[in-house]
Design a protein around this motif. Structure first.
Motif, short mmCIF file in Angstrom:
data_model
loop_
_atom_site.label_atom_id
_atom_site.label_comp_id
_atom_site.label_asym_id
_atom_site.label_seq_id
_atom_site.Cartn_x
_atom_site.Cartn_y
_atom_site.Cartn_z
N THR A 71 10.79 -34.10 -30.62
CA THR A 71 11.93 -34.54 -29.81
C THR A 71 12.75 -33.35 -29.35
O THR A 71 13.13 -33.27 -28.17
CB THR A 71 12.81 -35.53 -30.60
OG1 THR A 71 12.02 -36.66 -30.96
CG2 THR A 71 14.01 -35.98 -29.79
N ASN A 72 13.01 -32.40 -30.26
CA ASN A 72 13.78 -31.22 -29.89
C ASN A 72 13.09 -30.45 -28.77
O ASN A 72 13.74 -30.00 -27.82
CB ASN A 72 14.00 -30.30 -31.10
CG ASN A 72 14.92 -30.91 -32.13
OD1 ASN A 72 15.68 -31.83 -31.84
ND2 ASN A 72 14.85 -30.42 -33.35
N ARG A 73 11.78 -30.29 -28.89
CA ARG A 73 11.03 -29.56 -27.86
C ARG A 73 11.05 -30.33 -26.53
O ARG A 73 11.23 -29.75 -25.46
CB ARG A 73 9.59 -29.34 -28.35
CG ARG A 73 8.77 -28.42 -27.47
CD ARG A 73 9.45 -27.03 -27.38
NE ARG A 73 8.64 -26.08 -26.69
CZ ARG A 73 7.85 -25.21 -27.29
NH1 ARG A 73 7.75 -25.16 -28.60
NH2 ARG A 73 7.16 -24.36 -26.58
N ALA A 74 10.86 -31.64 -26.61
CA ALA A 74 10.86 -32.47 -25.40
C ALA A 74 12.19 -32.40 -24.67
O ALA A 74 12.23 -32.30 -23.44
CB ALA A 74 10.54 -33.93 -25.77
N VAL A 75 13.27 -32.43 -25.43
CA VAL A 75 14.61 -32.35 -24.82
C VAL A 75 14.78 -31.03 -24.08
O VAL A 75 15.30 -31.00 -22.96
CB VAL A 75 15.71 -32.56 -25.90
CG1 VAL A 75 17.08 -32.17 -25.38
CG2 VAL A 75 15.70 -34.01 -26.37
N LYS A 76 14.29 -29.94 -24.67
CA LYS A 76 14.38 -28.63 -24.00
C LYS A 76 13.55 -28.59 -22.72
O LYS A 76 14.01 -28.09 -21.69
CB LYS A 76 13.93 -27.52 -24.94
CG LYS A 76 14.93 -27.21 -26.02
CD LYS A 76 14.44 -26.10 -26.92
CE LYS A 76 15.46 -25.86 -28.02
NZ LYS A 76 14.96 -25.00 -29.06
N VAL A 77 12.34 -29.11 -22.78
CA VAL A 77 11.47 -29.12 -21.60
C VAL A 77 12.11 -29.98 -20.51
O VAL A 77 12.18 -29.58 -19.34
CB VAL A 77 10.05 -29.63 -21.94
CG1 VAL A 77 9.21 -29.82 -20.69
CG2 VAL A 77 9.35 -28.69 -22.91
N TYR A 78 12.60 -31.15 -20.89
CA TYR A 78 13.21 -32.05 -19.92
C TYR A 78 14.50 -31.46 -19.33
O TYR A 78 14.76 -31.59 -18.13
CB TYR A 78 13.48 -33.42 -20.55
CG TYR A 78 14.05 -34.41 -19.57
CD1 TYR A 78 13.35 -34.74 -18.41
CD2 TYR A 78 15.27 -35.01 -19.79
CE1 TYR A 78 13.87 -35.65 -17.49
CE2 TYR A 78 15.80 -35.92 -18.88
CZ TYR A 78 15.10 -36.23 -17.74
OH TYR A 78 15.62 -37.12 -16.83
#
Length: 124
Positions: A71-78
């Motif tokens: 989730t943390n990685r996805a939030v950064k990519v998004y």
């Protein structure tokens, strides 16, 4: 420092995140494959890799859920995708459809310095 992921793997993480946000629950392989316009076999392979990396939880034939690090990685990519799109539209007057498409490619290769400068520009 974060492990560098391939563009494809980042796209999967972002898609799983957005689909789970949309539906408020786990995501099916079919939904991921449809969204990314890939075969279910390709989506399965990517999800298996994401599971090995610790980004998702997935039981065979079950829903896919992002882990906390996923989730943390996805939030950064998004966030990168959103801000780059906004920058292209506001600063360069690029049409939204083109800005979305271009941001999708740029988000994977942009340096932190350039991204930080874009973010600062938008916050002026």
């Amino acid at each position: 420092m974060e492990k560098k992921l391939t563009e494809s793997i980042e796209d999967y993480i972002e898609t799983i995140y957005l689909e789970s946000q949309k539906h408020g629950k786990g995501v099916r392989i079919t939904d991921v494959a449809l969204e990314l316009k890939v075969s279910k076999a390709s989506a399965n392979d990517a999800v298996r890799k994401l599971k090995e990396l610790g980004y998702v939880e997935h039981e065979r034939y079950g829903q896919i859920y992002l882990t906390e690090i996923g989730t943390n990685r996805a939030v950064k990519v998004y966030e990168k995708h959103r801000l780059i799109t906004e920058f292209l539209v506001r600063a360069l007057d690029v049409s939204l459809p083109n800005a979305e498409k271009d941001a999708c490619g740029i988000e994977h290769i942009i340096s932190e310095e350039t991204f930080d400068k874009m973010k600062a520009y938008l916050n002026q």
